[in-house]
Structures are given as structure tokens and as C-alpha cells.
Design a protein around this motif. Structure first.
Motif, short mmCIF file in Angstrom:
data_model
loop_
_atom_site.label_atom_id
_atom_site.label_comp_id
_atom_site.label_asym_id
_atom_site.label_seq_id
_atom_site.Cartn_x
_atom_site.Cartn_y
_atom_site.Cartn_z
N ASP A 266 0.85 -1.21 0.00
CA ASP A 266 0.00 0.00 0.00
C ASP A 266 0.87 1.25 0.00
O ASP A 266 0.61 2.22 -0.74
CB ASP A 266 -0.92 0.00 1.23
CG ASP A 266 -2.02 -1.05 1.11
OD1 ASP A 266 -2.25 -1.54 -0.02
OD2 ASP A 266 -2.66 -1.37 2.14
N GLN A 267 1.92 1.30 0.82
CA GLN A 267 2.82 2.44 0.86
C GLN A 267 3.52 2.63 -0.49
O GLN A 267 3.64 3.75 -1.01
CB GLN A 267 3.87 2.22 1.96
CG GLN A 267 4.89 3.37 2.04
CD GLN A 267 6.09 3.01 2.90
OE1 GLN A 267 6.24 1.86 3.27
NE2 GLN A 267 6.94 3.99 3.16
N THR A 269 2.41 1.75 -3.42
CA THR A 269 1.43 2.20 -4.42
C THR A 269 1.26 3.72 -4.34
O THR A 269 1.18 4.42 -5.37
CB THR A 269 0.10 1.49 -4.19
OG1 THR A 269 0.29 0.07 -4.30
CG2 THR A 269 -0.93 1.93 -5.22
N LYS A 270 1.18 4.26 -3.09
CA LYS A 270 1.03 5.72 -2.92
C LYS A 270 2.26 6.45 -3.47
O LYS A 270 2.13 7.47 -4.17
CB LYS A 270 0.85 6.04 -1.43
CG LYS A 270 -0.48 5.56 -0.86
CD LYS A 270 -0.57 5.90 0.64
CE LYS A 270 -1.91 5.42 1.21
NZ LYS A 270 -1.99 5.69 2.66
N LEU A 271 3.43 6.00 -3.15
CA LEU A 271 4.65 6.64 -3.66
C LEU A 271 4.71 6.56 -5.18
O LEU A 271 5.16 7.51 -5.86
CB LEU A 271 5.88 5.96 -3.05
CG LEU A 271 6.09 6.17 -1.54
CD1 LEU A 271 7.26 5.34 -1.06
CD2 LEU A 271 6.31 7.65 -1.22
N GLN A 272 4.25 5.44 -5.73
CA GLN A 272 4.26 5.25 -7.18
C GLN A 272 3.35 6.27 -7.86
O GLN A 272 3.72 6.85 -8.91
CB GLN A 272 3.81 3.81 -7.51
CG GLN A 272 3.82 3.49 -9.00
CD GLN A 272 3.40 2.05 -9.27
OE1 GLN A 272 3.47 1.23 -8.38
NE2 GLN A 272 2.99 1.80 -10.50
N LYS A 273 2.15 6.57 -7.27
CA LYS A 273 1.22 7.55 -7.85
C LYS A 273 1.81 8.96 -7.81
O LYS A 273 1.70 9.71 -8.78
CB LYS A 273 -0.10 7.52 -7.09
CG LYS A 273 -0.93 6.28 -7.39
CD LYS A 273 -2.26 6.34 -6.63
CE LYS A 273 -3.12 5.12 -6.97
NZ LYS A 273 -4.42 5.14 -6.24
N LYS A 274 2.43 9.31 -6.69
CA LYS A 274 3.04 10.64 -6.58
C LYS A 274 4.14 10.81 -7.62
O LYS A 274 4.27 11.86 -8.26
CB LYS A 274 3.62 10.85 -5.18
CG LYS A 274 2.55 11.06 -4.11
CD LYS A 274 3.22 11.34 -2.75
CE LYS A 274 2.16 11.60 -1.68
NZ LYS A 274 2.78 11.87 -0.37
#
Length: 724
Positions: A266-267, A269-274
Motif C-alpha cells: 500500500d505504501q 502504491t502511494k509513492l508510485q502515484k506521486k
């Protein structure tokens, strides 16, 4: 009604004469007898004032009155008339070994009664006068049997000689047994029967005790087996629960690993979107700059340069990287480390448990020795823990008691000897052959033995011509510690193992020849007890008689008419008397004989003997004219030498069920050998058709042979040879 009674006629028989009651009387104790039988019984004891019931032994102070039982007498008359009617229509011929009526002409009808006074046997019809004629009613009737008579006086045996422990006639009492302790046979029988009754009572009591022990042992064995099953079931349950626990914990660890994986993903995935959004913004900025650079108008380029260049830097943007909180490589190492610790722990703890289970049976004897076994001290034990006492390495005793690692043994030399189980070994084993059966393993069938010098008188006496110097060959070893030995002067001598000693080969050289009295020039033959001579038969048989040509050590050379220069062993030969020209020249006590087929009626009558009967010579009269023979059907039968013939192993009748093998003199059987059959093969006769015989061998069922090519095998040989 009578027929119904006839089916249960034993209850209406007199226990004295063993016949249906005649003139029945009932004495006070309730038992019934023939009036003449009970009267005669009490009259013999009248002077002593003793009146007892022959069945229950109840004693009466005075002689009870004998009153005829009218009702019982009527039942007897009906029963007797019905029995006579049935017997007349059901008389049968006398079979082999059965007593024939002496008064039936033509066919030999089976006898049912024998008269001790008339010394004759009768069928149902011819015995009737003994029931009806007053003079014959007083005769003593017994079940049909061979009437024992004195071989010397030909009189009825009526007296028992306690001095010689044998039955004799009245003439013997006045002759050979004049000063001996003699009593009527009935009195001796009563006394011995009382002893037998007591012995039987003790045996029955022992049987009851042993049956209780057996029942308790069965219960203990069942209980022990049930306990073992419960322990197995409990072990399965515990280890199953342990496996389930490990599986449960395994699932928990797997779920925790998956939870950590999800959080880290989950962490990421968030970094990947940013990071993707920043890349999009930078691409847009790159497009604006590309447009400005491509502008041809200098004024427009300069006017827009400041606004575009002020936001063109990218140094302020943060750098992104995926850094999970949990390292699964560390988790793998932790799992491997846990597995190792669990394996070590389980191995150690389970080994401790198994060791403790083994410790529970540590008191069990180190060898499978149980009470009742025959044991001896191991040869490797120099001095037993509890000392020798009178025991030696050769001593063989019976285990009386086992307690922990100690056992109590009864040796012939010392009772209640104490030893250690680990220092003992069994002297016999299940399934052992005759060579080691029930005796010291250093004495076996075929060994040369003699009576120990320390034995003054053997338990079963010396026998004929046996001394401490006599050397014989062990023929058989029995279960009761007895041994059968063939001495040169006494075949089938019986002794006790503990009374015998081995004779070394060097001792027997020169000694056997002396003890056996065989010398050059003597007439000899192979002993009947020798199945196959050491140097084989050749053309010689048990009937062959030859002359000793040479003796060297334990071997001798014999000239037979069938084979010259035949080599044999001294211990396997016997001397044949030279006196006489008939059977008396070859027969000796212990030989098997039968009546010659040419003899229609023997001089001393047949008795229960037939042409097929084979008996053993028990006594030879000094005149060499007559001999006493024990037949299975007739003991102490008297016959004449001229009417008898010698029976050897080759002459014995072969019948269905007998154990046989091909004679050693047969090189190739008429119907060939068949699969794996040799001279050593022992089979069982399945069928006999004329001269053909069908034999079941272990390696060949339904083998066909010729009767003349086969020989009987005794039980000891069959046990040894049957494995071929």
C-alpha cells in the motif's frame, strides 16, 4: 419302551461283572449289583468283617441284607430280551485285533464276553448258557479279551507276587514264588486302585490350579495388550495434536507475513502515484519550454522568457524510493532457525521418552528364558556370580523361579541353585531335532556313551551284561531326560542322561571290539536299529549274515554271500549265534517276529494274534524251542521257533499314511525319480493299488512308485529326513 432303555443300558450294568444286572439287589448306599456278584465279593472279605460298596467304597458295620429288587428285575428281563433280539440280528464278524467267538463254526463272529473259568470267548448267542445254566452262572464273565495265562503252567493268573511285582498262577505260588509275598489279584488291584485314585485326585487338583493360572495369565496378557493399545492410541493423539498446533502456528505466521506484505505494498502504491504525477507535470513543462525554444519571433521569446524560466528548475523536487518496513529474508532466516530448534527439541525429548519406555522393561531377562526352561551356565562364564557349588558347565537344570535378573534352577547335582540370567543359556530350543533334544548338547543321537563311574546302580538298573566298561550308541533321547542306548549285549537299554558320559574316539578303539565280543571269524549282521550303515548297504540287507574277516579300530571287514570285503562299523553290527539251523540261529530278545504264513494253527493257539501281527521277542527259553512275544493284540504270547519268522524293516507292511522313502539299493526307480526326489526324500503314502504306490513328497505330490522299491521310515528318521 425297551428300545429306549437299551440305548442307555450302561446304567443297568453291574460294576462287578460289567454285564446287565441279574437278580438285582440294592444295598443301603443306593448302588445295585447282581446278587451273586455282591455276595461273592462280600464272602471273600467275610472273615475280616469288612463290607464295602465296590463303587463308592462306603463301609457298613455289619453285612447288609440282600433283598431282590422286583421292579428292577422286571426292567432287566425286558432289557435283556430286547438286547438279545437286537444282538441276534446285528452280530458282526471279528475284525483285525478283535476277539472271535471260540464256539462259532465257519465265520469268525465277534465275541462279547470271555469266561475266566472256561478260558474261552463267546458271542451274544453262545454266552447265553452262562446266564441260564446254574452251574455256569457262578463263572466269572468279563468283556471279551485275551485271557492272561501263566506261560509256564498254562493256568489262569490269579495271584500277584509283590516280591517280583508280577501276576502269577496258583502253581507258581507253590513253586517259584513259594516264599514270596503274594496276595489275591483282586486285593492288590483294590490297594493299587486306591493309590491311583489318590494320584488322579492330585492330578485333577493340579489341573484345576494350572487352569486357574492359565486363566489369570490370559487375563494379564489381555490386560497388558489393552494397555499397550491405549498407549499407542494416546501417543497418536498427542502427536496429532502437536502437528495440529504446529499447523495452526504456521497459519498465524503466514497471515502475519501477508499482512506486512499488504502494508508495504500500500505504501509503495502511494509513492508510485506521486512519482507518476510529478513525471506528468514535468512533461508538460518540457512541452512549454520546447515551444518557446522553437519561437522565431525574438521579441515574443524575450517577453515570455522570464515567466517560463522562473519555474523551469527541477532541483527542488523530492526523490522517491520503495523502502518496506519488513524484510522477508529475515523472516525466512527466523523460520529456518525456528525449524532447527524444533527439530532438536523434538528429537531430544522424544528420545528421552523412548528411553524411559525402554527403562520400564529393563528388568526383563536379557534372554528369552522362562520358568520351566532347561538351562546351563554359558561356556564363556569362568566363575558364576553366585559361585559354582556342585554345578559345572555340563550341568543342565530346570528353571524354577525368575525374579528380576536372578533365577533359581534345580540341577540334578544341586537343588535351588541361584544364578544370574545373563550368565545362563537355554540347553534346548523349540523345534530342535533329536540330536539336541532335552539333554546336554554334548550328548546327541549317534554318540558313543557309557555309564559314569560315579553311578553305582543306574536308575533303570544295569540290564544284561552291561557294566561301567560297556560302550553303546545313543539311539533316542526322550522328553523326560531318559536316553535309549544300543549296547552290544543289550539293545534299547533305557538310562538317564545325567548318568551317562561321552566316550572319546581314542577310548573306543580297541574297547568297542572287546565290549561287543565281536572277533574275527564271528557271524554278524547289521543291527535292526541301523537304518543306513555308515559305509552304505551295497548288496547287503538286514537279513544278510556274514563272517568277520578283519577288525581294525572301530571298522571291520565282512564277507557276505551277497558281497565280499564289505566294510562296516563295529558299533553297527551284532553277533549271530551259530547254534541251531532255524530261526533260533538268528533271533534274539528285542527282535520283531511273526507267525509264518505256512502255519495254519500255532501249537499254542492264536489267541488274538493273526498272520499279520508283528510282535517283539521278550524271552527265549533255554531249550531254544519256544519264545515269549509281546504282540500289540496279545501280550506274553507263547510260540515255537519253528513256527515263527524274523521281520526286518524290509518286511514291514506299508500302508496308507506311512512315511516311506526309496530304498538306498535302488539306483533308478521304475517310474523315474520325479522332481527333486532323492534317496533322502521322505513322503507319506497316499494310495496303494496292487504293487503301485502313490506318495506325496514335499517337492512332488502324487509321485508313483513300486512297493518293492520303498522302505518304511521310523518317526525319528522322518523328522530328520523330512526336510529333504
Amino acid at each position: 419302551m425297551a428300545e429306549a432303555i437299551l440305548g442307555d443300558q450302561d446304567q443297568y450294568s453291574c460294576s462287578i461283572c460289567l454285564d446287565l444286572l441279574r437278580d438285582p439287589v440294592t444295598i443301603p448306599c443306593g448302588h445295585s449289583y447282581c446278587m451273586s456278584c455282591i455276595s461273592e465279593c462280600w464272602n471273600t472279605n467275610d472273615q475280616k468283617g469288612i463290607y464295602t460298596c465296590p463303587q463308592c467304597r462306603h463301609a457298613f458295620n455289619s453285612k447288609p441284607p440282600l433283598n431282590r429288587s422286583t421292579v428292577l428285575n422286571e426292567i432287566m428281563e425286558k432289557l435283556r430280551s430286547t438286547e438279545l433280539h437286537v444282538s441276534e440280528s446285528a452280530q458282526s464278524l471279528a475284525g483285525p485285533g478283535e476277539i472271535a467267538c471260540d464256539f462259532c463254526a465257519g465265520e469268525m463272529i465277534k465275541a462279547v464276553k470271555s469266561c475266566l473259568e472256561c478260558r474261552a470267548s463267546y458271542c451274544e448267542i453262545h454266552v447265553q448258557p452262562h446266564y441260564n445254566v446254574p452251574a455256569l452262572k457262578k463263572h466269572k464273565l468279563v468283556k471279551a479279551a485275551v485271557i492272561p495265562v501263566c506261560p509256564k503252567h498254562d493256568k489262569l493268573l490269579e495271584v500277584y507276587c509283590r516280591t517280583d511285582q508280577k501276576c502269577v498262577c496258583m502253581h507258581c505260588v507253590l513253586d517259584d514264588h513259594k516264599d514270596h509275598d503274594t496276595v489275591p489279584s483282586a486285593k492288590e488291584r483294590d490297594e493299587k486302585q486306591i493309590k491311583l485314585t489318590r494320584s488322579q485326585a492330585k492330578v485333577k487338583q493340579t489341573i484345576q490350579t494350572k487352569e486357574k493360572e492359565l486363566q489369570k495369565m490370559k487375563m494379564d496378557i489381555t490386560s497388558h495388550s489393552d494397555s499397550a493399545k491405549k498407549a499407542v492410541d494416546n501417543s497418536k493423539k498427542v502427536f496429532s495434536e502437536l502437528v495440529k498446533l504446529i499447523e495452526k502456528k504456521s497459519i498465524e505466521v503466514i497471515e502475519e507475513i501477508k499482512a506486512q506484505e499488504k502494508a508495504d505494498l500500500d505504501q509503495g502504491t502511494k509513492l508510485q502515484k506521486k512519482l507518476e504525477e510529478e513525471i506528468t507535470q514535468l512533461k508538460k513543462r518540457d512541452g512549454v519550454l520546447e515551444d518557446l525554444i522553437q519561437t522565431d519571433d525574438n521579441i515574443q521569446f524575450l517577453q515570455n522568457y522570464e515567466s517560463v524560466s522562473s519555474s523551469s528548475g527541477s532541483n527542488g523536487l523530492p526523490s522517491f524510493s520503495f523502502q518496506p518496513y519488513c524484510s522477508f529474508e529475515d523472516v525466512r532466516k527466523l523460520i529456518c532457525d525456528l525449524t532447527g530448534r524444533l527439530e532438536n527439541t523434538c528429537t531430544q525429548e522424544i528420545s528421552k521418552t523412548i528411553s524411559k519406555v525402554s527403562d520400564l522393561s529393563a528388568k526383563r531377562p536379557s534372554v528369552d528364558i522362562v520358568v520351566g526352561d532347561r538351562v546351563r551356565v554359558k561356556p564363556s562364564v569362568v566363575t558364576p556370580t553366585h559361585k559354582w557349588g556342585s554345578v559345572t558347565h555340563l550341568s543342565v537344570g530346570v528353571v524354577k523361579k525368575i525374579q528380576g535378573d536372578l533365577l533359581t534352577v534345580d540341577f540334578p547335582e544341586q537343588r535351588n541353585w541361584t544364578g544370574v540370567v545373563s550368565e545362563m543359556e537355554r540347553a534346548t530350543s523349540a523345534g530342535s531335532d533329536l540330536s539336541t533334544k532335552n539333554g546336554p548338547v554334548n550328548i546327541k543321537v549317534g554318540d558313543r556313551v557309557r555309564v559314569k563311574p560315579s553311578i553305582t546302580t543306574p536308575k533303570h538298573n544295569w540290564g544284561r551284561n552291561i557294566t561301567h566298561k560297556s560302550v553303546g550308541v545313543v539311539k533316542d533321547i526322550k522328553d523326560d531326560d531318559s536316553v535309549v542306548v544300543d549296547f552290544p549285549g543289550h539293545a534299547n537299554w533305557k538310562g538317564i542322561l545325567t548318568e551317562m558320559e561321552l566316550v572319546a574316539i581314542d577310548e573306543t578303539i580297541g574297547t568297542l571290539s572287546l565290549d561287543s565280543n565281536i572277533k574275527v571269524g564271528d557271524k554278524v549282521r547289521v543291527k535292526p536299529s541301523v537304518v543306513t550303515p555308515t559305509h552304505k548297504w551295497g548288496a547287503v540287507t538286514h537279513k544278510s549274515i556274514g563272517v568277520v574277516k578283519k577288525i581294525q579300530g572301530d571298522s571291520l571287514t565282512v564277507d557276505f554271500s551277497e558281497q565280499k570285503n564289505w566294510t562296516g562299523m563295529v558299533s553297527e553290527m551284532e553277533i549271530v549265534a551259530s547254534a541251531g539251523s532255524g530261526l533260533e540261529s538268528v533271533v534274539k530278545i528285542g527282535d520283531q517276529v511273526r507267525v509264518k504264513p505256512s502255519v495254519v494253527n500255532p501249537t499254542h493257539k492264536w489267541g488274538a494274534v493273526t498272520h499279520k501281527s508283528i510282535g517283539v521277542v521278550q524271552k527265549i527259553h533255554g531249550s531254544l524251542e519256544s519264545l515269549i512275544v509281546d504282540f500289540p493284540e496279545h501280550k506274553k504270547w507263547t510260540g515255537l521257533f519253528s513256527e515263527m519268522e524274523l521281520v526286518t524293516g524290509d518286511d514291514l507292511d506299508i500302508k496308507v499314511g506311512d512315511r516311506v522313502r526309496v530304498k538306498s539299493s535302488i539306483i533308478t526307480p521304475k517310474h523315474n525319480w520325479g522332481g527333486h526326489i532323492t534317496h533322502k526324500s521322505v513322503g507319506v503314502v497316499k494310495d496303494i493299488k496292487s504293487e503301485d504306490v502313490i506318495v506325496d513328497f514335499p517337492s512332488h505330490k502324487g509321485w508313483k512308485g513300486i512297493l518293492s522299491e520303498m522302505e518304511l521310515v521310523n518317526n525319528s528318521d522322518a523328522d530328520v529326513s523330512g526336510s529333504s
